[in-house]
Design an enzyme around this catalytic site. Structure first.
Site, short mmCIF file in Angstrom:
data_model
loop_
_atom_site.label_atom_id
_atom_site.label_comp_id
_atom_site.label_asym_id
_atom_site.label_seq_id
_atom_site.Cartn_x
_atom_site.Cartn_y
_atom_site.Cartn_z
N SER A 114 43.39 37.61 27.47
CA SER A 114 42.07 38.24 27.52
C SER A 114 41.38 38.14 26.16
O SER A 114 41.20 37.05 25.62
CB SER A 114 42.21 39.67 28.03
OG SER A 114 40.97 40.21 28.41
N ASP A 165 40.34 37.34 39.33
CA ASP A 165 40.12 38.19 38.17
C ASP A 165 38.75 38.85 38.27
O ASP A 165 37.71 38.17 38.28
CB ASP A 165 40.21 37.35 36.89
CG ASP A 165 40.31 38.18 35.63
OD1 ASP A 165 39.86 39.33 35.63
OD2 ASP A 165 40.86 37.67 34.63
N HIS A 185 43.42 40.31 36.80
CA HIS A 185 43.43 40.28 35.34
C HIS A 185 44.79 40.73 34.84
O HIS A 185 44.98 41.89 34.42
CB HIS A 185 42.31 41.17 34.79
CG HIS A 185 41.99 40.90 33.35
ND1 HIS A 185 41.45 39.71 32.92
CD2 HIS A 185 42.14 41.67 32.23
CE1 HIS A 185 41.27 39.75 31.62
NE2 HIS A 185 41.69 40.92 31.16
#
Length: 236
Positions: A120, A176, A208
């Protein structure tokens, strides 16, 4: 935040001779210890010759959380591809993280035997660090990550045409909901257009998060880029 601040590091040591290193950066709000535990519980990512370093970002006011303190690598105006980057905080952290690379080089690991990556926000930070500050590293990986559409990283990569660039490994879940799959895909496409070698892997149904198939793909790529010294290419 002072660029000289020393980051807390969680380290997974190699089981044999140390000949390569990975710097693995966590996502926003996490810690190096938290990412290490997540990886450990998902897939056995350890090597006989590679040290894995999981640093922790210092707590800073984070604009998407109304200025509340959070362990983030840099600030964002908002979580969006369409806004400008908060370059002051990005550049500050590039200087701070550079000390980890310096320590590894001082320990005898050449830059081409170091890979930087993250999950991320950590993946975006890794791209800034590798492409803009340390293009001599052996590679960069970004998991469930994106760059802003006007990111300075694209220009930095374009400016290095004709010069060595790290190879990029990307993975992104098709489901996601926080960092959209298309954001990651567009990031890879723009970096490829600018001249970077990019491999992009879609994980069907993944949200995610990390998953074992993703880390298995990453492990294979890491071993290809950082083989044991007796199997690595001879470099001048």
């Amino acid at each position: 935040m002072a660029a000289s601040q020393k980051l807390h590091r969680c380290v997974v040591s190699q089981t044999g001779k140390h000949s390569a290193s990975i710097i693995f950066l966590h996502g926003s709000g996490d810690t190096g210890l938290g990412l290490r535990a997540w990886v450990r519980d998902t897939f056995h990512l350890a090597f006989p010759h590679i040290r894995i370093i999981y640093p922790t970002a210092p707590a800073r006011p984070y604009t998407p959380m109304q200025g509340a303190l959070s362990n983030v690598w840099f600030d964002r105006h908002q979580i969006s591809r369409d806004c400008s980057e908060h370059l002051e905080s990005v550049d500050d952290m590039c200087s701070t993280l550079g000390s980890i690379l310096h320590d590894e080089v001082q320990a005898g690991i050449p830059k081409h035997r170091i890979i930087i990556g993250g999950f991320s926000m950590g993946g975006a930070m890794a791209l800034h660090l590798a492409c803009r500050n340390h293009p001599e590293v052996g590679g960069v990986f970004a998991l469930s990550s994106f760059l802003n559409k006007d990111s300075v990283v694209y220009q930095a990569v374009d400016d290095r045409k004709g010069h060595p660039l790290p190879e990029l490994f990307q993975c992104h879940g098709s489901s996601d909901e926080l960092v959209l799959h298309e954001w990651g895909e567009q990031t890879g496409a723009l970096l490829r257009k600018a001249g970077m070698s990019v491999s992009f892997h879609t994980l069907p149904g993944l949200h995610h998060q990390l998953c074992a198939p993703e880390l298995e793909l990453l492990r294979a790529w890491l071993l290809r880029k950082l083989p044991p010294e007796e199997h690595s290419e001879t470099r001048a």
